[in-house]
Design a protein around this motif. Structure first.
Motif, PDB file in Angstrom:
ATOM      1  N   PHE A   1       0.687  -1.033   0.360  1.00 24.01           N
ATOM      2  CA  PHE A   1      -0.136  -0.140   0.151  1.00 24.01           C
ATOM      3  C   PHE A   1       0.635   1.216   0.056  1.00 24.01           C
ATOM      4  N   LEU A   2       2.326   1.055   0.754  1.00 24.31           N
ATOM      5  CA  LEU A   2       3.119   2.260   0.693  1.00 24.31           C
ATOM      6  C   LEU A   2       3.484   2.438  -1.069  1.00 24.31           C
ATOM      7  N   ALA A   3       3.660   1.352  -1.499  1.00 27.42           N
ATOM      8  CA  ALA A   3       3.985   1.204  -2.884  1.00 27.42           C
ATOM      9  C   ALA A   3       3.049   2.460  -3.847  1.00 27.42           C
ATOM     10  N   LEU A   4       2.090   1.248  -3.732  1.00 23.56           N
ATOM     11  CA  LEU A   4       0.834   1.936  -4.738  1.00 23.56           C
ATOM     12  C   LEU A   4       0.576   3.122  -4.059  1.00 23.56           C
ATOM     13  N   GLY A   5       0.748   4.147  -3.423  1.00 19.95           N
ATOM     14  CA  GLY A   5       0.564   5.283  -2.763  1.00 19.95           C
ATOM     15  C   GLY A   5       1.453   6.134  -3.214  1.00 19.95           C
ATOM     16  N   ARG A   6       2.921   5.894  -3.127  1.00 16.49           N
ATOM     17  CA  ARG A   6       3.573   6.383  -4.421  1.00 16.49           C
ATOM     18  C   ARG A   6       3.127   6.352  -5.698  1.00 16.49           C
ATOM     19  N   GLU A   7       2.476   5.509  -6.210  1.00 17.66           N
ATOM     20  CA  GLU A   7       2.366   5.400  -7.421  1.00 17.66           C
ATOM     21  C   GLU A   7       1.521   6.096  -8.441  1.00 17.66           C
ATOM     22  N   PRO A   8       2.021   7.237  -8.743  1.00 19.20           N
ATOM     23  CA  PRO A   8       0.815   8.858  -9.400  1.00 19.20           C
ATOM     24  C   PRO A   8       0.170   7.676 -10.664  1.00 19.20           C
ATOM     25  N   SER A   9      -0.394   6.949 -10.989  1.00 25.96           N
ATOM     26  CA  SER A   9      -1.344   6.346 -11.747  1.00 25.96           C
ATOM     27  C   SER A   9      -3.045   5.571 -11.543  1.00 25.96           C
ATOM     28  N   VAL A  10      -2.556   5.450 -10.590  1.00 24.04           N
ATOM     29  CA  VAL A  10      -2.881   4.859  -9.512  1.00 24.04           C
ATOM     30  C   VAL A  10      -4.237   5.032  -9.325  1.00 24.04           C
ATOM     31  N   ARG A  11      -5.731   4.561  -9.843  1.00 32.09           N
ATOM     32  CA  ARG A  11      -7.130   5.268  -9.191  1.00 32.09           C
ATOM     33  C   ARG A  11      -7.903   4.665  -8.525  1.00 32.09           C
ATOM     34  N   ALA A  12      -7.035   3.103  -8.219  1.00 30.22           N
ATOM     35  CA  ALA A  12      -8.233   2.507  -7.118  1.00 30.22           C
ATOM     36  C   ALA A  12      -7.642   1.213  -7.189  1.00 30.22           C
ATOM     37  N   VAL A  13      -7.961  -0.066  -6.527  1.00 35.78           N
ATOM     38  CA  VAL A  13      -6.944  -0.837  -5.487  1.00 35.78           C
ATOM     39  C   VAL A  13      -8.129  -1.833  -5.375  1.00 35.78           C
ATOM     40  N   ILE A  14      -7.649  -2.968  -5.782  1.00 30.71           N
ATOM     41  CA  ILE A  14      -8.432  -4.328  -5.369  1.00 30.71           C
ATOM     42  C   ILE A  14      -6.696  -5.080  -4.359  1.00 30.71           C
ATOM     43  N   LEU A  15      -7.714  -5.441  -3.106  1.00 33.70           N
ATOM     44  CA  LEU A  15      -7.572  -6.391  -1.842  1.00 33.70           C
ATOM     45  C   LEU A  15      -8.020  -7.583  -2.260  1.00 33.70           C
ATOM     46  N   THR A  16      -7.180  -9.135  -2.076  1.00 32.28           N
ATOM     47  CA  THR A  16      -7.800 -10.102  -2.554  1.00 32.28           C
ATOM     48  C   THR A  16      -7.314 -11.321  -1.665  1.00 32.28           C
ATOM     49  N   GLY A  17      -7.789 -12.354  -1.604  1.00 35.79           N
ATOM     50  CA  GLY A  17      -6.400 -13.705  -1.127  1.00 35.79           C
ATOM     51  C   GLY A  17      -6.883 -14.997  -1.441  1.00 35.79           C
ATOM     52  N   ALA A  18      -5.576 -15.519  -1.619  1.00 36.02           N
ATOM     53  CA  ALA A  18      -5.905 -16.047  -2.677  1.00 36.02           C
ATOM     54  C   ALA A  18      -6.318 -18.372  -2.085  1.00 36.02           C
ATOM     55  N   GLY A  19      -6.700 -18.613  -2.972  1.00 38.89           N
ATOM     56  CA  GLY A  19      -6.960 -19.818  -1.835  1.00 38.89           C
ATOM     57  C   GLY A  19      -8.871 -19.358  -1.320  1.00 38.89           C
ATOM     58  N   LYS A  20      -9.307 -20.447  -0.865  1.00 42.08           N
ATOM     59  CA  LYS A  20     -10.438 -20.705  -0.200  1.00 42.08           C
ATOM     60  C   LYS A  20     -10.359 -19.815   1.090  1.00 42.08           C
ATOM     61  N   ALA A  21      -9.506 -19.001   1.735  1.00 44.46           N
ATOM     62  CA  ALA A  21      -9.707 -17.529   2.408  1.00 44.46           C
ATOM     63  C   ALA A  21      -9.710 -16.593   1.517  1.00 44.46           C
ATOM     64  N   PHE A  22      -9.856 -15.250   2.306  1.00 42.51           N
ATOM     65  CA  PHE A  22      -9.934 -14.027   2.486  1.00 42.51           C
ATOM     66  C   PHE A  22      -8.437 -13.709   3.475  1.00 42.51           C
ATOM     67  N   VAL A  23      -8.924 -13.592   4.415  1.00 40.43           N
ATOM     68  CA  VAL A  23      -7.822 -13.708   5.232  1.00 40.43           C
ATOM     69  C   VAL A  23      -8.848 -14.017   6.154  1.00 40.43           C
ATOM     70  N   ALA A  24      -8.462 -15.508   7.349  1.00 39.99           N
ATOM     71  CA  ALA A  24      -9.021 -16.431   8.206  1.00 39.99           C
ATOM     72  C   ALA A  24      -8.564 -15.452   9.742  1.00 39.99           C
ATOM     73  N   GLY A  25      -7.756 -14.360  10.060  1.00 34.05           N
ATOM     74  CA  GLY A  25      -7.782 -13.373  10.956  1.00 34.05           C
ATOM     75  C   GLY A  25      -5.861 -13.590  10.646  1.00 34.05           C
ATOM     76  N   ALA A  26      -6.017 -12.717  12.369  1.00 41.37           N
ATOM     77  CA  ALA A  26      -4.465 -13.030  12.781  1.00 41.37           C
ATOM     78  C   ALA A  26      -3.614 -14.164  13.263  1.00 41.37           C
ATOM     79  N   ASP A  27      -2.568 -13.941  13.457  1.00 40.72           N
ATOM     80  CA  ASP A  27      -1.560 -15.708  13.252  1.00 40.72           C
ATOM     81  C   ASP A  27      -1.946 -16.185  14.191  1.00 40.72           C
ATOM     82  N   ILE A  28      -2.928 -17.182  14.535  1.00 36.32           N
ATOM     83  CA  ILE A  28      -2.874 -17.470  15.862  1.00 36.32           C
ATOM     84  C   ILE A  28      -1.795 -18.186  16.696  1.00 36.32           C
ATOM     85  N   LYS A  29      -1.288 -18.726  16.122  1.00 38.61           N
ATOM     86  CA  LYS A  29       0.071 -20.347  16.614  1.00 38.61           C
ATOM     87  C   LYS A  29       1.048 -18.106  16.972  1.00 38.61           C
TER      88      LYS A  29
END
Ligand code: CAA
Length: 258
Positions: free
Chosen positions: A39-67
Protein backbone atom coordinates in the motif's frame (compact mmCIF):
# COMPACT_ATOMS: atom_id res chain seq x y z
CA UNK A 1 8.07 -7.42 -0.83
CA UNK A 2 6.89 -10.30 1.36
CA UNK A 3 6.75 -13.69 -0.30
CA UNK A 4 3.12 -13.83 0.86
CA UNK A 5 1.87 -10.62 -0.78
CA UNK A 6 1.73 -10.12 -4.55
CA UNK A 7 0.81 -6.88 -6.20
CA UNK A 8 0.33 -5.72 -9.75
CA UNK A 9 -0.81 -2.51 -11.40
CA UNK A 10 -2.69 -2.41 -14.67
CA UNK A 11 -4.58 0.50 -16.27
CA UNK A 12 -4.58 2.47 -13.02
CA UNK A 13 -5.95 -0.42 -10.94
CA UNK A 14 -3.75 -2.09 -8.32
CA UNK A 15 -4.42 -5.70 -7.38
CA UNK A 16 -3.01 -6.82 -4.03
CA UNK A 17 -3.26 -10.56 -3.36
CA UNK A 18 -2.53 -12.11 0.02
CA UNK A 19 -0.92 -15.40 -0.82
CA UNK A 20 -0.43 -17.71 2.14
CA UNK A 21 -3.19 -20.20 1.34
CA UNK A 22 -1.69 -23.01 3.42
CA UNK A 23 -2.59 -20.95 6.52
CA UNK A 24 -5.76 -19.39 5.00
CA UNK A 25 -3.79 -16.12 4.62
CA UNK A 26 -3.57 -15.71 8.41
CA UNK A 27 -1.87 -12.42 9.21
CA UNK A 28 1.65 -13.07 10.45
CA UNK A 29 4.62 -10.67 10.48
CA UNK A 30 5.46 -11.35 6.84
CA UNK A 31 1.94 -10.74 5.49
CA UNK A 32 1.53 -7.59 7.58
CA UNK A 33 4.87 -6.25 6.35
CA UNK A 34 3.98 -7.12 2.74
CA UNK A 35 0.59 -5.48 3.05
CA UNK A 36 2.16 -2.29 4.37
CA UNK A 37 4.81 -2.29 1.67
CA UNK A 38 2.26 -2.85 -1.11
CA UNK A 39 0.00 0.00 0.00
CA UNK A 40 2.93 2.37 0.56
CA UNK A 41 4.17 1.56 -2.96
CA UNK A 42 0.70 2.03 -4.49
CA UNK A 43 0.35 5.31 -2.58
CA UNK A 44 3.53 6.62 -4.27
CA UNK A 45 2.43 5.55 -7.76
CA UNK A 46 0.73 8.50 -9.52
CA UNK A 47 -1.16 6.36 -12.07
CA UNK A 48 -3.17 4.48 -9.41
CA UNK A 49 -6.90 5.22 -9.42
CA UNK A 50 -8.27 2.28 -7.36
CA UNK A 51 -6.99 -0.81 -5.58
CA UNK A 52 -8.49 -4.29 -5.22
CA UNK A 53 -7.44 -6.42 -2.24
CA UNK A 54 -8.11 -10.16 -2.24
CA UNK A 55 -6.86 -13.50 -0.92
CA UNK A 56 -5.47 -16.56 -2.72
CA UNK A 57 -7.19 -19.89 -2.12
CA UNK A 58 -10.35 -20.49 -0.11
CA UNK A 59 -9.91 -17.63 2.35
CA UNK A 60 -9.76 -13.86 2.15
CA UNK A 61 -8.03 -13.89 5.56
CA UNK A 62 -8.87 -16.28 8.43
CA UNK A 63 -7.63 -13.80 11.02
CA UNK A 64 -4.46 -12.78 12.74
CA UNK A 65 -2.07 -15.74 13.01
CA UNK A 66 -3.18 -17.57 16.15
CA UNK A 67 -0.01 -19.65 16.35
CA UNK A 68 2.12 -16.48 16.27
CA UNK A 69 -0.09 -14.76 18.87
CA UNK A 70 -0.43 -17.62 21.35
CA UNK A 71 2.69 -16.80 23.40
CA UNK A 72 2.46 -12.99 23.42
CA UNK A 73 2.74 -11.07 26.69
CA UNK A 74 0.20 -8.25 27.25
CA UNK A 75 2.88 -5.74 26.26
CA UNK A 76 3.63 -7.60 23.04
CA UNK A 77 -0.09 -8.01 22.32
CA UNK A 78 -0.61 -4.25 22.59
CA UNK A 79 2.26 -3.64 20.16
CA UNK A 80 0.84 -6.27 17.78
CA UNK A 81 -2.61 -4.65 17.85
CA UNK A 82 -1.12 -1.21 17.31
CA UNK A 83 0.95 -2.44 14.38
CA UNK A 84 -2.07 -4.04 12.70
CA UNK A 85 -4.17 -0.94 13.37
CA UNK A 86 -1.50 1.32 11.88
CA UNK A 87 -1.33 -0.78 8.69
CA UNK A 88 -5.12 -0.98 8.40
CA UNK A 89 -5.32 2.81 8.88
CA UNK A 90 -2.86 3.15 6.02
CA UNK A 91 -5.30 1.20 3.84
CA UNK A 92 -8.29 3.21 5.06
CA UNK A 93 -6.37 6.44 4.43
CA UNK A 94 -5.04 5.35 1.03
CA UNK A 95 -5.79 8.29 -1.29
CA UNK A 96 -7.82 6.17 -3.74
CA UNK A 97 -10.71 3.75 -3.23
CA UNK A 98 -9.80 0.30 -1.98
CA UNK A 99 -12.18 -2.53 -2.86
CA UNK A 100 -12.05 -5.74 -0.80
CA UNK A 101 -12.79 -8.75 -3.01
CA UNK A 102 -13.83 -11.11 -0.22
CA UNK A 103 -13.33 -14.51 -1.81
CA UNK A 104 -13.81 -16.74 1.26
CA UNK A 105 -13.33 -16.68 5.04
CA UNK A 106 -13.06 -13.14 6.42
CA UNK A 107 -12.71 -13.89 10.12
CA UNK A 108 -11.25 -11.84 12.97
CA UNK A 109 -8.41 -9.79 11.49
CA UNK A 110 -9.74 -10.77 8.06
CA UNK A 111 -13.06 -9.04 8.55
CA UNK A 112 -11.21 -6.17 10.21
CA UNK A 113 -9.03 -5.87 7.11
CA UNK A 114 -12.05 -5.91 4.80
CA UNK A 115 -13.70 -3.24 6.95
CA UNK A 116 -10.66 -0.96 6.54
CA UNK A 117 -11.41 -1.03 2.79
CA UNK A 118 -13.92 1.40 1.27
CA UNK A 119 -16.14 -1.09 -0.56
CA UNK A 120 -16.59 -4.81 0.12
CA UNK A 121 -17.75 -7.19 -2.61
CA UNK A 122 -18.19 -10.77 -1.43
CA UNK A 123 -18.29 -14.09 -3.20
CA UNK A 124 -21.27 -16.32 -2.32
CA UNK A 125 -18.59 -18.53 -0.73
CA UNK A 126 -17.53 -15.85 1.75
CA UNK A 127 -18.07 -16.23 5.49
CA UNK A 128 -17.54 -13.38 7.92
CA UNK A 129 -17.30 -12.95 11.65
CA UNK A 130 -15.40 -11.78 14.70
CA UNK A 131 -14.82 -15.10 16.50
CA UNK A 132 -12.18 -13.78 18.93
CA UNK A 133 -14.29 -14.56 22.02
CA UNK A 134 -13.80 -18.26 21.17
CA UNK A 135 -10.07 -17.70 21.75
CA UNK A 136 -10.42 -15.70 24.96
CA UNK A 137 -9.52 -12.40 23.33
CA UNK A 138 -11.20 -9.47 21.60
CA UNK A 139 -10.60 -8.06 18.11
CA UNK A 140 -7.37 -6.06 18.04
CA UNK A 141 -7.21 -4.70 14.51
CA UNK A 142 -10.23 -2.36 14.72
CA UNK A 143 -13.13 -4.82 14.81
CA UNK A 144 -14.96 -3.39 17.81
CA UNK A 145 -14.77 0.08 16.31
CA UNK A 146 -15.29 -0.37 12.56
CA UNK A 147 -17.95 -3.09 12.85
CA UNK A 148 -20.03 -0.87 15.16
CA UNK A 149 -19.66 2.04 12.74
CA UNK A 150 -20.77 -0.11 9.80
CA UNK A 151 -23.66 -2.14 11.26
CA UNK A 152 -24.54 -0.12 14.38
CA UNK A 153 -23.66 -0.82 18.01
CA UNK A 154 -26.29 -3.40 18.82
CA UNK A 155 -25.72 -5.61 15.76
CA UNK A 156 -21.97 -5.29 16.26
CA UNK A 157 -22.29 -6.39 19.89
CA UNK A 158 -24.40 -9.38 18.81
CA UNK A 159 -21.68 -10.50 16.38
CA UNK A 160 -18.86 -9.76 18.84
CA UNK A 161 -20.49 -11.50 21.85
CA UNK A 162 -21.56 -14.62 19.93
CA UNK A 163 -18.61 -14.92 17.56
CA UNK A 164 -21.20 -16.00 14.98
CA UNK A 165 -19.89 -16.68 11.50
CA UNK A 166 -22.35 -15.30 8.97
CA UNK A 167 -22.98 -16.00 5.30
CA UNK A 168 -22.25 -13.55 2.51
CA UNK A 169 -26.00 -13.01 2.12
CA UNK A 170 -26.38 -12.10 5.81
CA UNK A 171 -23.37 -9.80 5.49
CA UNK A 172 -25.14 -8.10 2.60
CA UNK A 173 -28.32 -7.65 4.68
CA UNK A 174 -26.28 -6.12 7.51
CA UNK A 175 -24.48 -3.72 5.18
CA UNK A 176 -21.08 -5.32 5.74
CA UNK A 177 -20.96 -6.24 2.05
CA UNK A 178 -22.03 -3.92 -0.77
CA UNK A 179 -22.71 -6.77 -3.18
CA UNK A 180 -22.52 -10.56 -3.38
CA UNK A 181 -21.43 -12.29 -6.59
CA UNK A 182 -20.95 -15.83 -7.87
CA UNK A 183 -17.39 -16.93 -6.94
CA UNK A 184 -16.07 -16.82 -10.52
CA UNK A 185 -17.53 -13.35 -11.08
CA UNK A 186 -15.94 -11.81 -7.99
CA UNK A 187 -12.72 -10.49 -9.53
CA UNK A 188 -14.31 -9.50 -12.86
CA UNK A 189 -16.96 -7.52 -10.95
CA UNK A 190 -14.33 -5.83 -8.76
CA UNK A 191 -12.27 -4.96 -11.83
CA UNK A 192 -15.36 -3.55 -13.53
CA UNK A 193 -16.14 -1.43 -10.48
CA UNK A 194 -12.52 -0.27 -10.17
CA UNK A 195 -12.47 0.65 -13.88
CA UNK A 196 -15.73 2.59 -13.49
CA UNK A 197 -14.26 4.56 -10.58
CA UNK A 198 -10.98 5.03 -12.49
CA UNK A 199 -12.88 6.90 -15.22
CA UNK A 200 -14.16 9.55 -12.76
CA UNK A 201 -12.25 12.69 -11.79
CA UNK A 202 -9.52 11.21 -9.54
CA UNK A 203 -9.16 14.13 -7.15
CA UNK A 204 -12.92 14.38 -6.74
CA UNK A 205 -13.11 10.66 -5.87
CA UNK A 206 -10.22 11.06 -3.46
CA UNK A 207 -11.85 14.11 -1.82
CA UNK A 208 -15.16 12.19 -1.46
CA UNK A 209 -13.29 9.46 0.41
CA UNK A 210 -11.49 11.97 2.59
CA UNK A 211 -14.70 13.87 3.42
CA UNK A 212 -16.53 10.69 4.47
CA UNK A 213 -13.57 9.31 6.44
CA UNK A 214 -12.74 12.55 8.23
CA UNK A 215 -16.19 14.05 8.56
CA UNK A 216 -18.58 11.35 9.64
CA UNK A 217 -17.14 10.84 13.13
CA UNK A 218 -17.37 14.58 13.85
CA UNK A 219 -20.37 16.76 14.72
CA UNK A 220 -22.32 17.53 11.52
CA UNK A 221 -21.16 21.15 11.38
CA UNK A 222 -17.49 20.14 11.46
CA UNK A 223 -18.08 17.49 8.78
CA UNK A 224 -19.85 20.05 6.62
CA UNK A 225 -16.89 22.44 7.00
CA UNK A 226 -14.55 19.71 5.73
CA UNK A 227 -16.91 19.13 2.81
CA UNK A 228 -17.08 22.84 1.90
CA UNK A 229 -13.29 23.12 2.00
CA UNK A 230 -12.76 20.07 -0.23
CA UNK A 231 -15.57 21.23 -2.56
CA UNK A 232 -13.73 24.57 -2.89
CA UNK A 233 -10.45 22.80 -3.63
CA UNK A 234 -11.98 20.94 -6.58
CA UNK A 235 -12.67 24.34 -8.20
CA UNK A 236 -8.91 24.88 -8.41
CA UNK A 237 -8.52 21.82 -10.65
CA UNK A 238 -8.38 21.40 -14.40
CA UNK A 239 -10.75 18.44 -14.02
CA UNK A 240 -13.51 20.70 -12.65
CA UNK A 241 -13.18 22.95 -15.71
CA UNK A 242 -13.13 19.94 -18.02
CA UNK A 243 -15.99 18.09 -16.26
CA UNK A 244 -18.35 21.08 -16.37
CA UNK A 245 -17.32 22.16 -19.89
CA UNK A 246 -17.85 18.60 -21.15
CA UNK A 247 -21.34 18.60 -19.65
CA UNK A 248 -22.16 21.90 -21.36
CA UNK A 249 -20.76 20.63 -24.68
CA UNK A 250 -22.62 17.30 -24.30
CA UNK A 251 -19.46 15.17 -24.63
CA UNK A 252 -17.63 12.71 -22.31
CA UNK A 253 -15.12 14.38 -19.99
CA UNK A 254 -11.41 13.55 -20.24
CA UNK A 255 -9.98 13.78 -16.75
CA UNK A 256 -6.26 14.18 -16.08
CA UNK A 257 -6.17 14.00 -12.28
CA UNK A 258 -5.23 17.63 -11.67
N1 CAA B 1 -4.05 -18.43 12.43
C1 CAA B 1 -3.15 -19.37 12.15
N2 CAA B 1 -3.40 -20.44 11.36
C2 CAA B 1 -4.63 -20.53 10.85
C3 CAA B 1 -5.64 -19.58 11.10
C4 CAA B 1 -5.31 -18.48 11.94
N3 CAA B 1 -6.16 -17.50 12.18
N4 CAA B 1 -6.77 -19.97 10.47
C5 CAA B 1 -6.46 -21.11 9.83
N5 CAA B 1 -5.18 -21.45 10.05
C6 CAA B 1 -4.46 -22.63 9.56
C7 CAA B 1 -4.87 -23.89 10.29
O1 CAA B 1 -4.19 -23.99 11.50
C8 CAA B 1 -4.50 -24.93 9.29
O2 CAA B 1 -3.10 -25.15 9.36
P1 CAA B 1 -2.52 -26.65 9.52
O3 CAA B 1 -2.92 -27.34 8.23
O4 CAA B 1 -1.06 -26.42 9.64
O5 CAA B 1 -3.18 -27.23 10.70
C9 CAA B 1 -4.78 -24.27 7.95
O6 CAA B 1 -4.80 -22.87 8.20
C10 CAA B 1 -6.13 -24.66 7.36
O7 CAA B 1 -7.12 -24.39 8.34
P2 CAA B 1 -8.22 -25.47 8.80
O8 CAA B 1 -7.68 -26.87 8.65
O9 CAA B 1 -8.70 -25.08 10.15
O10 CAA B 1 -9.34 -25.23 7.68
P3 CAA B 1 -10.91 -25.51 7.83
O11 CAA B 1 -11.46 -25.31 6.46
O12 CAA B 1 -11.17 -26.79 8.51
O13 CAA B 1 -11.45 -24.35 8.79
C11 CAA B 1 -11.69 -22.07 9.54
C12 CAA B 1 -11.43 -23.01 8.36
C13 CAA B 1 -13.10 -22.24 10.04
C14 CAA B 1 -11.47 -20.64 8.99
C15 CAA B 1 -10.67 -22.36 10.67
O14 CAA B 1 -9.36 -22.43 10.11
C16 CAA B 1 -10.66 -21.34 11.76
O15 CAA B 1 -11.55 -21.33 12.60
N6 CAA B 1 -9.61 -20.47 11.78
C17 CAA B 1 -9.45 -19.47 12.83
C18 CAA B 1 -10.43 -18.32 12.68
C19 CAA B 1 -10.26 -17.33 13.82
O16 CAA B 1 -10.50 -17.63 14.97
N7 CAA B 1 -9.83 -16.10 13.47
C20 CAA B 1 -9.63 -15.04 14.44
C21 CAA B 1 -8.18 -14.98 14.82
S1 CAA B 1 -7.88 -13.89 16.17
C22 CAA B 1 -7.75 -12.34 15.48
O17 CAA B 1 -7.87 -12.16 14.26
C23 CAA B 1 -7.47 -11.26 16.47
C24 CAA B 1 -7.39 -9.89 15.91
O18 CAA B 1 -8.39 -9.22 15.71
C25 CAA B 1 -6.10 -9.25 15.71
Amino acid sequence: MSEHVRFELEAGVGLVTLDRPEALNALNDGILAGLEEAFLALGREPSVRAVILTGAGKAFVAGADIKAMAGLSPLEARAFAQRGQRIFNLIEDHPHPVIAAVNGFALGGGLELAMACDIRIASEAAKAGQPEVNLGVIPGFGGTQRLARIVGRSRAKYLLFTGEVISAQRGLELGIFNEVTAPDLLLPRCRELAALIARKAPLAVSHCKHAVNEGTDLPLGDGLSIEAELFAQTFATADQKEGMQAFIEKRPAQFIGR
